[in-house]
Design a protein around this motif. Sequence first.
Motif, PDB file in Angstrom:
ATOM      1  N   ALA A  45       0.815  -1.312   0.049  1.00 13.63           N
ATOM      2  CA  ALA A  45      -0.092   0.201   0.359  1.00 13.63           C
ATOM      3  C   ALA A  45       0.983   1.369  -0.236  1.00 13.63           C
ATOM      4  CB  ALA A  45      -0.960   0.358   1.167  1.00 13.63           C
ATOM      5  N   SER A  46       1.738   0.867   0.539  1.00 15.20           N
ATOM      6  CA  SER A  46       3.023   2.613   1.012  1.00 15.20           C
ATOM      7  C   SER A  46       3.433   2.973  -0.626  1.00 15.20           C
ATOM      8  CB  SER A  46       4.034   2.132   2.364  1.00 15.20           C
ATOM      9  OG  SER A  46       2.716   2.482   3.465  1.00 15.20           O
ATOM     10  N   PHE A  47       4.130   1.903  -0.446  1.00 15.83           N
ATOM     11  CA  PHE A  47       4.577   1.561  -2.292  1.00 15.83           C
ATOM     12  C   PHE A  47       3.767   2.175  -3.979  1.00 15.83           C
ATOM     13  CE2 PHE A  47       5.604   0.127  -6.599  1.00 15.83           C
ATOM     14  CZ  PHE A  47       6.628   0.348  -7.273  1.00 15.83           C
ATOM     15  N   ARG A  48       2.663   1.624  -3.444  1.00 16.48           N
ATOM     16  CA  ARG A  48       1.538   2.528  -4.695  1.00 16.48           C
ATOM     17  C   ARG A  48       1.079   3.490  -4.163  1.00 16.48           C
ATOM     18  NH1 ARG A  48      -0.451  -1.514  -7.973  1.00 16.48           N
ATOM     19  NH2 ARG A  48      -0.585  -3.879  -6.925  1.00 16.48           N
ATOM     20  N   SER A  49       0.993   3.673  -2.998  1.00 15.06           N
ATOM     21  CA  SER A  49       0.572   5.495  -2.627  1.00 15.06           C
ATOM     22  C   SER A  49       2.175   5.969  -3.696  1.00 15.06           C
ATOM     23  CB  SER A  49       0.487   5.788  -1.268  1.00 15.06           C
ATOM     24  OG  SER A  49       0.221   7.055  -1.286  1.00 15.06           O
ATOM     25  N   CYS A  50       2.878   6.247  -3.405  1.00 12.83           N
ATOM     26  CA  CYS A  50       4.538   6.632  -3.762  1.00 12.83           C
ATOM     27  C   CYS A  50       4.281   6.622  -4.811  1.00 12.83           C
ATOM     28  CB  CYS A  50       5.947   6.229  -2.958  1.00 12.83           C
ATOM     29  SG  CYS A  50       6.862   6.523  -3.461  1.00 12.83           S
ATOM     30  N   ALA A  51       4.530   4.821  -5.526  1.00 15.07           N
ATOM     31  CA  ALA A  51       4.510   4.769  -7.027  1.00 15.07           C
ATOM     32  C   ALA A  51       2.876   5.835  -7.923  1.00 15.07           C
ATOM     33  CB  ALA A  51       4.278   3.746  -7.467  1.00 15.07           C
ATOM     34  N   ALA A  52       2.476   6.202  -7.566  1.00  9.49           N
ATOM     35  CA  ALA A  52       1.095   6.751  -7.652  1.00  9.49           C
ATOM     36  C   ALA A  52       1.451   7.869  -7.614  1.00  9.49           C
ATOM     37  CB  ALA A  52       0.093   6.797  -7.254  1.00  9.49           C
ATOM     38  N   ASP A  53       2.038   9.144  -6.340  1.00 12.93           N
ATOM     39  CA  ASP A  53       2.495  10.073  -6.673  1.00 12.93           C
ATOM     40  C   ASP A  53       3.961  10.245  -7.066  1.00 12.93           C
ATOM     41  OD1 ASP A  53       0.989  10.554  -4.152  1.00 12.93           O
ATOM     42  OD2 ASP A  53       2.601  10.381  -2.642  1.00 12.93           O
ATOM     43  N   LEU A  54       4.619   9.622  -7.912  1.00  9.17           N
ATOM     44  CA  LEU A  54       5.957   9.802  -8.710  1.00  9.17           C
ATOM     45  C   LEU A  54       5.324   9.755 -10.031  1.00  9.17           C
ATOM     46  CD1 LEU A  54       8.670   8.129  -6.463  1.00  9.17           C
ATOM     47  CD2 LEU A  54       8.347  10.473  -6.667  1.00  9.17           C
ATOM     48  N   ASN A  55       4.683   9.053 -10.354  1.00  8.89           N
ATOM     49  CA  ASN A  55       3.622   8.638 -11.934  1.00  8.89           C
ATOM     50  C   ASN A  55       4.639   7.327 -11.957  1.00  8.89           C
ATOM     51  OD1 ASN A  55       1.875   8.984 -13.935  1.00  8.89           O
ATOM     52  ND2 ASN A  55       2.799  10.397 -14.888  1.00  8.89           N
ATOM     53  N   LEU A  56       4.958   6.870 -11.547  1.00  4.73           N
ATOM     54  CA  LEU A  56       5.536   5.186 -10.945  1.00  4.73           C
ATOM     55  C   LEU A  56       5.031   5.233 -12.913  1.00  4.73           C
ATOM     56  CD1 LEU A  56       7.863   4.294  -8.341  1.00  4.73           C
ATOM     57  CD2 LEU A  56       8.492   5.777 -10.691  1.00  4.73           C
ATOM     58  N   ASP A  57       5.819   3.535 -13.942  1.00  5.76           N
ATOM     59  CA  ASP A  57       5.791   2.911 -14.651  1.00  5.76           C
ATOM     60  C   ASP A  57       4.419   1.643 -14.521  1.00  5.76           C
ATOM     61  OD1 ASP A  57       5.539   2.147 -17.784  1.00  5.76           O
ATOM     62  OD2 ASP A  57       6.748   0.348 -16.478  1.00  5.76           O
TER      63      ASP A  57
END
Length: 160
Positions: free
Chosen positions: A19-31
């Motif tokens: 959940a933390s990673f997904r939130s961070c990834a969304a903020d960073l607009n990761l692939d």
Amino acid sequence: SSGINAEYGAHDNEEQSIASFRSCAADLNLDTDLVDSVVEMISLTSSGHYTEEHDAEKPTRCRDIHYFLDFDLAILGANPVEYTLYARRIRKEYIHVEEKEFCVRRAAIMKKFLERKFVFATREFRQFAEENAKRNVQSEYEMLRNRADQLVHTCQKADQ
């Protein structure tokens, strides 16, 4: 982690990490492919660290996930003194779990590793750590089973 959190009903660290990673990834607009790959890696740490490569005589499809899982399990291949210290730290981490339950559940985890053809998925980890891992896991499994048996017999005597 060795799947231990789920085995003892502890807080699900892996789901929190995802959940933390997904939130961070969304903020960073990761692939999306990168996100899916990382989520797969985290998920496998809570489901037994197992992929098809663990049964392959000669690993042929080693991907990042296999190295990730092997790094996560590297302590299993440590020298016996280091491994014993690690096992003691695991017990301290789960001191809230009654001793007999801990022994039975941890032994079940160790048994899963022993039932595999290989503990590690990658050639590199197999070369330098597989033999120690099998020996450490076997030793801990036997110790846990013996301790669980002792506790059962002690309880039975107390009940008589």
